[in-house]
Design a protein around this motif. Structure first.
Motif, PDB file in Angstrom:
ATOM      1  N   GLY A   1       0.793  -1.221   0.000  1.00 13.91           N
ATOM      2  CA  GLY A   1       0.000   0.000   0.000  1.00 13.91           C
ATOM      3  C   GLY A   1       0.826   1.272   0.000  1.00 13.91           C
ATOM      4  N   THR A   2       0.519   2.176   0.931  1.00 13.03           N
ATOM      5  CA  THR A   2       1.163   3.491   0.964  1.00 13.03           C
ATOM      6  C   THR A   2       2.555   3.450   1.581  1.00 13.03           C
ATOM      7  N   LEU A   3       2.943   2.318   2.184  1.00 18.98           N
ATOM      8  CA  LEU A   3       4.214   2.258   2.899  1.00 18.98           C
ATOM      9  C   LEU A   3       5.379   1.828   2.023  1.00 18.98           C
ATOM     10  N   GLY A   4       5.135   0.922   1.095  1.00 24.63           N
ATOM     11  CA  GLY A   4       6.236   0.399   0.301  1.00 24.63           C
ATOM     12  C   GLY A   4       5.723  -0.407  -0.866  1.00 24.63           C
ATOM     13  N   SER A   5       6.582  -1.259  -1.402  1.00 24.46           N
ATOM     14  CA  SER A   5       6.218  -2.047  -2.573  1.00 24.46           C
ATOM     15  C   SER A   5       6.873  -3.408  -2.490  1.00 24.46           C
ATOM     16  N   GLY A   6       6.249  -4.394  -3.132  1.00 27.88           N
ATOM     17  CA  GLY A   6       6.822  -5.724  -3.189  1.00 27.88           C
ATOM     18  C   GLY A   6       5.911  -6.817  -2.697  1.00 27.88           C
ATOM     19  N   CYS A   7       4.881  -6.467  -1.901  1.00 30.98           N
ATOM     20  CA  CYS A   7       3.982  -7.524  -1.427  1.00 30.98           C
ATOM     21  C   CYS A   7       2.906  -7.836  -2.463  1.00 30.98           C
ATOM     22  N   ASP A   8       2.680  -6.915  -3.408  1.00 34.73           N
ATOM     23  CA  ASP A   8       1.642  -7.153  -4.412  1.00 34.73           C
ATOM     24  C   ASP A   8       2.009  -8.318  -5.326  1.00 34.73           C
ATOM     25  N   ASP A   9       3.263  -8.409  -5.726  1.00 37.28           N
ATOM     26  CA  ASP A   9       3.708  -9.529  -6.550  1.00 37.28           C
ATOM     27  C   ASP A   9       4.566 -10.515  -5.761  1.00 37.28           C
ATOM     28  N   TRP A  10       4.571 -10.349  -4.456  1.00 38.69           N
ATOM     29  CA  TRP A  10       5.280 -11.220  -3.502  1.00 38.69           C
ATOM     30  C   TRP A  10       6.758 -11.354  -3.865  1.00 38.69           C
TER      31      TRP A  10
ATOM     32  N   LEU B   1       3.134 -17.276  -2.034  1.00 36.79           N
ATOM     33  CA  LEU B   1       1.808 -16.701  -1.810  1.00 36.79           C
ATOM     34  C   LEU B   1       1.302 -15.944  -3.025  1.00 36.79           C
ATOM     35  N   GLU B   2       0.028 -16.095  -3.265  1.00 35.81           N
ATOM     36  CA  GLU B   2      -0.716 -15.197  -4.152  1.00 35.81           C
ATOM     37  C   GLU B   2      -1.381 -14.178  -3.246  1.00 35.81           C
ATOM     38  N   THR B   3      -1.270 -12.892  -3.568  1.00 40.41           N
ATOM     39  CA  THR B   3      -1.713 -11.874  -2.617  1.00 40.41           C
ATOM     40  C   THR B   3      -2.667 -10.853  -3.226  1.00 40.41           C
ATOM     41  N   VAL B   4      -3.472 -10.279  -2.341  1.00 46.36           N
ATOM     42  CA  VAL B   4      -4.295  -9.105  -2.629  1.00 46.36           C
ATOM     43  C   VAL B   4      -3.878  -8.032  -1.638  1.00 46.36           C
ATOM     44  N   VAL B   5      -3.485  -6.866  -2.124  1.00 47.58           N
ATOM     45  CA  VAL B   5      -3.092  -5.768  -1.244  1.00 47.58           C
ATOM     46  C   VAL B   5      -4.335  -5.121  -0.645  1.00 47.58           C
ATOM     47  N   ILE B   6      -4.267  -4.852   0.642  1.00 47.67           N
ATOM     48  CA  ILE B   6      -5.356  -4.193   1.373  1.00 47.67           C
ATOM     49  C   ILE B   6      -4.851  -2.833   1.820  1.00 47.67           C
ATOM     50  N   GLU B   7      -5.561  -1.768   1.450  1.00 45.67           N
ATOM     51  CA  GLU B   7      -5.110  -0.441   1.889  1.00 45.67           C
ATOM     52  C   GLU B   7      -6.262   0.553   1.899  1.00 45.67           C
ATOM     53  N   ASP B   8      -6.135   1.538   2.752  1.00 45.36           N
ATOM     54  CA  ASP B   8      -7.036   2.684   2.776  1.00 45.36           C
ATOM     55  C   ASP B   8      -6.216   3.901   3.177  1.00 45.36           C
ATOM     56  N   LYS B   9      -6.052   4.835   2.264  1.00 43.09           N
ATOM     57  CA  LYS B   9      -5.190   5.989   2.514  1.00 43.09           C
ATOM     58  C   LYS B   9      -5.726   6.876   3.623  1.00 43.09           C
ATOM     59  N   SER B  10      -7.049   6.947   3.772  1.00 42.73           N
ATOM     60  CA  SER B  10      -7.624   7.862   4.759  1.00 42.73           C
ATOM     61  C   SER B  10      -7.361   7.402   6.186  1.00 42.73           C
ATOM     62  N   THR B  11      -7.197   6.093   6.399  1.00 40.45           N
ATOM     63  CA  THR B  11      -6.966   5.575   7.748  1.00 40.45           C
ATOM     64  C   THR B  11      -5.563   4.997   7.925  1.00 40.45           C
ATOM     65  N   ASN B  12      -4.757   5.021   6.857  1.00 39.42           N
ATOM     66  CA  ASN B  12      -3.405   4.463   6.890  1.00 39.42           C
ATOM     67  C   ASN B  12      -3.399   2.966   7.202  1.00 39.42           C
ATOM     68  N   ALA B  13      -4.456   2.271   6.794  1.00 35.53           N
ATOM     69  CA  ALA B  13      -4.486   0.814   6.934  1.00 35.53           C
ATOM     70  C   ALA B  13      -3.784   0.197   5.728  1.00 35.53           C
ATOM     71  N   ASN B  14      -2.783  -0.637   5.987  1.00 34.47           N
ATOM     72  CA  ASN B  14      -2.009  -1.284   4.924  1.00 34.47           C
ATOM     73  C   ASN B  14      -1.762  -2.733   5.293  1.00 34.47           C
ATOM     74  N   GLY B  15      -1.854  -3.603   4.298  1.00 31.65           N
ATOM     75  CA  GLY B  15      -1.583  -5.008   4.550  1.00 31.65           C
ATOM     76  C   GLY B  15      -1.909  -5.857   3.340  1.00 31.65           C
ATOM     77  N   PHE B  16      -2.066  -7.146   3.566  1.00 32.38           N
ATOM     78  CA  PHE B  16      -2.388  -8.044   2.462  1.00 32.38           C
ATOM     79  C   PHE B  16      -3.165  -9.247   2.961  1.00 32.38           C
ATOM     80  N   VAL B  17      -3.893  -9.848   2.044  1.00 31.31           N
ATOM     81  CA  VAL B  17      -4.476 -11.169   2.236  1.00 31.31           C
ATOM     82  C   VAL B  17      -3.804 -12.069   1.211  1.00 31.31           C
ATOM     83  N   GLY B  18      -3.177 -13.150   1.664  1.00 30.32           N
ATOM     84  CA  GLY B  18      -2.457 -14.034   0.761  1.00 30.32           C
ATOM     85  C   GLY B  18      -2.913 -15.469   0.905  1.00 30.32           C
ATOM     86  N   TYR B  19      -2.716 -16.236  -0.149  1.00 29.82           N
ATOM     87  CA  TYR B  19      -3.074 -17.650  -0.119  1.00 29.82           C
ATOM     88  C   TYR B  19      -1.859 -18.489  -0.480  1.00 29.82           C
ATOM     89  N   ASP B  20      -1.529 -19.433   0.384  1.00 26.21           N
ATOM     90  CA  ASP B  20      -0.445 -20.378   0.150  1.00 26.21           C
ATOM     91  C   ASP B  20      -1.082 -21.702  -0.269  1.00 26.21           C
TER      92      ASP B  20
END
Length: 287
Positions: free
Chosen positions: A19-28, A37-56
Protein backbone atom coordinates in the motif's frame (compact mmCIF):
# COMPACT_ATOMS: atom_id res chain seq x y z
CA UNK A 1 4.48 -22.09 18.97
CA UNK A 2 8.02 -20.61 18.91
CA UNK A 3 8.65 -21.75 15.33
CA UNK A 4 5.28 -20.46 14.18
CA UNK A 5 5.93 -17.08 15.79
CA UNK A 6 9.27 -16.92 13.97
CA UNK A 7 7.59 -17.79 10.67
CA UNK A 8 4.76 -15.33 10.98
CA UNK A 9 6.92 -12.37 11.92
CA UNK A 10 8.16 -12.38 8.32
CA UNK A 11 4.56 -11.98 7.19
CA UNK A 12 4.14 -9.11 9.68
CA UNK A 13 7.23 -7.50 8.15
CA UNK A 14 6.08 -8.08 4.57
CA UNK A 15 2.97 -5.98 5.26
CA UNK A 16 5.25 -2.91 5.43
CA UNK A 17 5.88 -3.46 1.71
CA UNK A 18 2.16 -2.93 0.97
CA UNK A 19 0.00 0.00 0.00
CA UNK A 20 1.16 3.49 0.96
CA UNK A 21 4.21 2.26 2.90
CA UNK A 22 6.24 0.40 0.30
CA UNK A 23 6.22 -2.05 -2.57
CA UNK A 24 6.82 -5.72 -3.19
CA UNK A 25 3.98 -7.52 -1.43
CA UNK A 26 1.64 -7.15 -4.41
CA UNK A 27 3.71 -9.53 -6.55
CA UNK A 28 5.28 -11.22 -3.50
CA UNK A 29 8.80 -10.16 -4.41
CA UNK A 30 9.89 -8.26 -1.29
CA UNK A 31 12.82 -9.54 0.84
CA UNK A 32 10.44 -10.62 3.64
CA UNK A 33 8.03 -12.26 1.19
CA UNK A 34 8.88 -15.87 1.98
CA UNK A 35 6.93 -18.84 0.75
CA UNK A 36 4.73 -19.07 -2.32
CA UNK A 37 1.81 -16.70 -1.81
CA UNK A 38 -0.72 -15.20 -4.15
CA UNK A 39 -1.71 -11.87 -2.62
CA UNK A 40 -4.29 -9.10 -2.63
CA UNK A 41 -3.09 -5.77 -1.24
CA UNK A 42 -5.36 -4.19 1.37
CA UNK A 43 -5.11 -0.44 1.89
CA UNK A 44 -7.04 2.68 2.78
CA UNK A 45 -5.19 5.99 2.51
CA UNK A 46 -7.62 7.86 4.76
CA UNK A 47 -6.97 5.58 7.75
CA UNK A 48 -3.41 4.46 6.89
CA UNK A 49 -4.49 0.81 6.93
CA UNK A 50 -2.01 -1.28 4.92
CA UNK A 51 -1.58 -5.01 4.55
CA UNK A 52 -2.39 -8.04 2.46
CA UNK A 53 -4.48 -11.17 2.24
CA UNK A 54 -2.46 -14.03 0.76
CA UNK A 55 -3.07 -17.65 -0.12
CA UNK A 56 -0.45 -20.38 0.15
CA UNK A 57 -1.67 -23.21 -2.08
CA UNK A 58 1.08 -25.55 -0.87
CA UNK A 59 -0.11 -25.29 2.75
CA UNK A 60 -3.74 -24.44 1.94
CA UNK A 61 -3.60 -21.45 4.28
CA UNK A 62 -4.82 -17.89 4.03
CA UNK A 63 -2.46 -15.34 5.63
CA UNK A 64 -3.80 -11.92 6.63
CA UNK A 65 -1.19 -9.40 7.73
CA UNK A 66 -1.30 -5.71 8.59
CA UNK A 67 1.50 -3.16 8.84
CA UNK A 68 1.95 -0.81 11.74
CA UNK A 69 2.64 2.90 11.79
CA UNK A 70 5.63 4.19 9.79
CA UNK A 71 8.51 2.90 11.99
CA UNK A 72 10.44 6.13 11.50
CA UNK A 73 7.65 8.09 13.24
CA UNK A 74 6.66 5.57 15.91
CA UNK A 75 8.05 7.72 18.75
CA UNK A 76 5.69 10.55 17.77
CA UNK A 77 2.84 8.04 17.58
CA UNK A 78 3.59 6.90 21.14
CA UNK A 79 3.55 10.50 22.40
CA UNK A 80 0.39 11.50 20.51
CA UNK A 81 -1.66 8.28 20.76
CA UNK A 82 -5.41 8.82 20.73
CA UNK A 83 -7.42 7.69 23.74
CA UNK A 84 -11.04 7.87 22.58
CA UNK A 85 -13.15 4.71 22.92
CA UNK A 86 -16.36 3.97 20.99
CA UNK A 87 -18.98 1.23 21.39
CA UNK A 88 -18.16 -2.02 19.61
CA UNK A 89 -21.03 -2.89 17.27
CA UNK A 90 -19.52 -5.49 14.95
CA UNK A 91 -17.91 -5.16 11.56
CA UNK A 92 -20.41 -3.71 9.13
CA UNK A 93 -23.70 -4.39 7.39
CA UNK A 94 -22.28 -7.26 5.32
CA UNK A 95 -20.63 -9.06 8.24
CA UNK A 96 -22.17 -11.38 10.77
CA UNK A 97 -22.04 -10.27 14.39
CA UNK A 98 -21.48 -12.36 17.47
CA UNK A 99 -22.79 -10.25 20.33
CA UNK A 100 -20.29 -8.71 22.72
CA UNK A 101 -22.16 -8.84 25.99
CA UNK A 102 -21.39 -6.09 28.44
CA UNK A 103 -20.23 -2.56 27.81
CA UNK A 104 -17.76 -3.41 25.06
CA UNK A 105 -15.77 -0.43 23.84
CA UNK A 106 -12.78 -0.23 21.51
CA UNK A 107 -10.10 2.25 20.51
CA UNK A 108 -11.74 4.52 17.95
CA UNK A 109 -8.78 4.84 15.58
CA UNK A 110 -7.90 1.14 15.45
CA UNK A 111 -11.56 0.17 14.98
CA UNK A 112 -12.19 2.69 12.21
CA UNK A 113 -8.99 1.65 10.45
CA UNK A 114 -10.15 -1.96 10.30
CA UNK A 115 -13.69 -1.00 9.29
CA UNK A 116 -12.24 0.92 6.34
CA UNK A 117 -10.78 -2.30 4.90
CA UNK A 118 -12.94 -4.99 6.48
CA UNK A 119 -15.04 -5.61 3.39
CA UNK A 120 -11.91 -5.89 1.24
CA UNK A 121 -10.51 -8.45 3.68
CA UNK A 122 -13.72 -10.51 3.62
CA UNK A 123 -13.88 -10.35 -0.20
CA UNK A 124 -10.27 -11.53 -0.56
CA UNK A 125 -10.79 -14.35 1.94
CA UNK A 126 -13.91 -15.47 0.05
CA UNK A 127 -11.98 -15.40 -3.23
CA UNK A 128 -9.30 -17.73 -1.89
CA UNK A 129 -11.79 -19.99 -0.12
CA UNK A 130 -13.62 -20.46 -3.42
CA UNK A 131 -10.44 -21.54 -5.23
CA UNK A 132 -9.09 -23.80 -2.45
CA UNK A 133 -9.55 -27.58 -2.84
CA UNK A 134 -10.77 -27.76 0.76
CA UNK A 135 -11.53 -25.15 3.44
CA UNK A 136 -8.22 -23.35 4.15
CA UNK A 137 -7.03 -22.38 7.61
CA UNK A 138 -6.74 -18.65 8.27
CA UNK A 139 -3.83 -16.98 10.08
CA UNK A 140 -3.88 -13.30 11.05
CA UNK A 141 -0.81 -11.37 12.12
CA UNK A 142 0.57 -7.87 12.48
CA UNK A 143 3.02 -5.59 14.25
CA UNK A 144 2.17 -2.48 16.30
CA UNK A 145 -0.97 -0.80 14.91
CA UNK A 146 -1.13 -3.73 12.50
CA UNK A 147 -1.49 -6.10 15.44
CA UNK A 148 -4.64 -4.27 16.55
CA UNK A 149 -6.05 -4.57 13.02
CA UNK A 150 -5.11 -8.25 12.90
CA UNK A 151 -7.07 -8.81 16.10
CA UNK A 152 -10.13 -7.14 14.60
CA UNK A 153 -9.73 -9.25 11.45
CA UNK A 154 -9.57 -12.46 13.50
CA UNK A 155 -12.70 -11.50 15.41
CA UNK A 156 -14.49 -10.47 12.22
CA UNK A 157 -13.71 -13.75 10.46
CA UNK A 158 -14.42 -15.83 13.56
CA UNK A 159 -17.88 -14.30 13.52
CA UNK A 160 -18.43 -15.03 9.83
CA UNK A 161 -16.26 -18.08 9.11
CA UNK A 162 -16.98 -20.16 12.22
CA UNK A 163 -13.77 -21.93 13.29
CA UNK A 164 -11.64 -21.33 10.19
CA UNK A 165 -9.34 -18.82 11.98
CA UNK A 166 -6.55 -21.12 13.09
CA UNK A 167 -4.47 -18.61 15.03
CA UNK A 168 -3.60 -14.97 15.64
CA UNK A 169 0.08 -14.05 16.11
CA UNK A 170 0.69 -10.41 17.06
CA UNK A 171 3.86 -8.48 17.87
CA UNK A 172 3.96 -5.32 19.99
CA UNK A 173 0.17 -4.94 20.08
CA UNK A 174 -1.31 -1.87 21.76
CA UNK A 175 -4.41 -2.17 23.94
CA UNK A 176 -7.38 -2.43 21.58
CA UNK A 177 -10.38 -2.00 23.86
CA UNK A 178 -11.70 -2.21 27.40
CA UNK A 179 -11.84 -5.29 29.66
CA UNK A 180 -15.26 -6.32 28.35
CA UNK A 181 -13.90 -6.33 24.80
CA UNK A 182 -10.79 -8.26 25.91
CA UNK A 183 -13.05 -10.89 27.48
CA UNK A 184 -15.16 -11.03 24.31
CA UNK A 185 -12.02 -11.59 22.24
CA UNK A 186 -10.77 -14.32 24.59
CA UNK A 187 -14.12 -16.12 24.51
CA UNK A 188 -14.44 -15.98 20.72
CA UNK A 189 -10.84 -16.83 19.81
CA UNK A 190 -10.20 -19.26 22.64
CA UNK A 191 -6.59 -20.38 22.90
CA UNK A 192 -5.71 -19.31 19.36
CA UNK A 193 -4.28 -15.88 20.26
CA UNK A 194 -0.55 -15.32 20.88
CA UNK A 195 0.41 -11.75 21.78
CA UNK A 196 4.20 -11.50 21.65
CA UNK A 197 5.86 -8.75 23.69
CA UNK A 198 9.53 -7.75 23.92
CA UNK A 199 11.40 -6.46 26.97
CA UNK A 200 10.48 -2.76 27.60
CA UNK A 201 8.50 -2.16 24.41
CA UNK A 202 6.19 0.74 25.42
CA UNK A 203 3.45 0.11 22.84
CA UNK A 204 1.76 -2.85 24.63
CA UNK A 205 1.31 -0.49 27.60
CA UNK A 206 -0.69 1.99 25.50
CA UNK A 207 -3.27 3.36 25.74
CA UNK A 208 -3.00 3.33 29.55
CA UNK A 209 -5.10 1.08 31.78
CA UNK A 210 -6.19 4.13 33.75
CA UNK A 211 -7.95 5.35 30.61
CA UNK A 212 -10.12 2.24 30.60
CA UNK A 213 -8.14 0.00 28.23
CA UNK A 214 -7.18 -3.63 28.85
CA UNK A 215 -4.76 -6.01 27.13
CA UNK A 216 -5.53 -9.33 25.47
CA UNK A 217 -4.47 -12.85 26.43
CA UNK A 218 -2.25 -14.87 25.87
CA UNK A 219 0.96 -12.87 26.30
CA UNK A 220 4.25 -14.45 25.18
CA UNK A 221 6.91 -12.33 26.88
CA UNK A 222 10.55 -12.16 25.74
CA UNK A 223 12.35 -10.61 28.71
CA UNK A 224 15.84 -10.22 27.23
CA UNK A 225 16.56 -7.26 24.98
CA UNK A 226 18.63 -9.48 22.68
CA UNK A 227 16.53 -12.26 21.17
CA UNK A 228 17.21 -15.75 22.48
CA UNK A 229 15.23 -18.59 20.96
CA UNK A 230 13.14 -20.34 23.60
CA UNK A 231 13.76 -17.63 26.21
CA UNK A 232 10.13 -16.61 26.74
CA UNK A 233 7.47 -16.74 29.40
CA UNK A 234 3.78 -17.52 28.93
CA UNK A 235 1.92 -14.89 30.94
CA UNK A 236 -1.53 -15.87 32.17
CA UNK A 237 -2.04 -13.94 35.42
CA UNK A 238 -4.27 -10.87 35.39
CA UNK A 239 -6.23 -11.96 32.31
CA UNK A 240 -3.95 -10.05 29.93
CA UNK A 241 -2.32 -7.69 32.42
CA UNK A 242 0.24 -9.96 34.06
CA UNK A 243 2.36 -7.82 36.43
CA UNK A 244 5.29 -10.21 36.07
CA UNK A 245 5.60 -9.70 32.31
CA UNK A 246 5.74 -6.60 30.09
CA UNK A 247 3.18 -4.87 32.31
CA UNK A 248 5.82 -4.55 35.03
CA UNK A 249 7.67 -1.84 33.12
CA UNK A 250 6.81 1.84 33.05
CA UNK A 251 6.25 3.35 29.60
CA UNK A 252 9.55 4.51 28.11
CA UNK A 253 9.90 6.64 24.98
CA UNK A 254 12.83 4.46 23.93
CA UNK A 255 11.16 2.46 21.16
CA UNK A 256 14.11 0.21 20.25
CA UNK A 257 12.42 -2.82 21.79
CA UNK A 258 9.30 -2.14 19.74
CA UNK A 259 11.19 -2.08 16.47
CA UNK A 260 13.02 -5.38 16.93
CA UNK A 261 11.07 -8.58 17.54
CA UNK A 262 12.52 -12.09 17.58
CA UNK A 263 15.58 -10.83 15.73
CA UNK A 264 13.52 -9.13 13.04
CA UNK A 265 14.50 -5.48 12.51
CA UNK A 266 11.39 -3.53 11.47
CA UNK A 267 13.36 -0.34 10.68
CA UNK A 268 15.72 -2.12 8.27
CA UNK A 269 12.79 -4.02 6.78
CA UNK A 270 10.81 -0.80 6.25
CA UNK A 271 13.73 0.97 4.58
CA UNK A 272 14.19 -1.99 2.26
CA UNK A 273 10.48 -1.82 1.42
CA UNK A 274 10.95 1.85 0.52
CA UNK A 275 13.96 1.05 -1.65
CA UNK A 276 11.96 -1.73 -3.26
CA UNK A 277 9.22 0.80 -4.07
CA UNK A 278 11.77 3.22 -5.54
CA UNK A 279 13.20 0.42 -7.67
CA UNK A 280 9.75 -0.51 -8.96
CA UNK A 281 9.09 3.12 -9.83
CA UNK A 282 12.45 3.47 -11.63
CA UNK A 283 11.69 0.40 -13.72
CA UNK A 284 8.43 1.98 -14.85
CA UNK A 285 10.04 5.22 -16.03
CA UNK A 286 10.65 5.72 -19.76
CA UNK A 287 14.10 4.58 -20.86
Amino acid sequence: MKLLALNYIDFAGAAYCCGTLGSGCDDWSCPSCHGNLETVVIEDKSTNANGFVGYDADLNKIIISFAGTDPLSIRNWVVDIETEKVPFVGYGANASYVACYGDCKVHKGFYEAYLSVGQSVRDAVKRYQDKAPQPPAIITTGHSLGAALAQHAALDLSSTQEDSVESLYNYGQPRTGNSAFANFSANLLGGRTFRVTHHKDPVPQLPFERWGFHQEVLEVFYEAQAFKAGDFKLCTAGEGEDPSCSDKYAVDLNVVDHLTYMGFDFIANYLICKLWAAGHLANQLPK
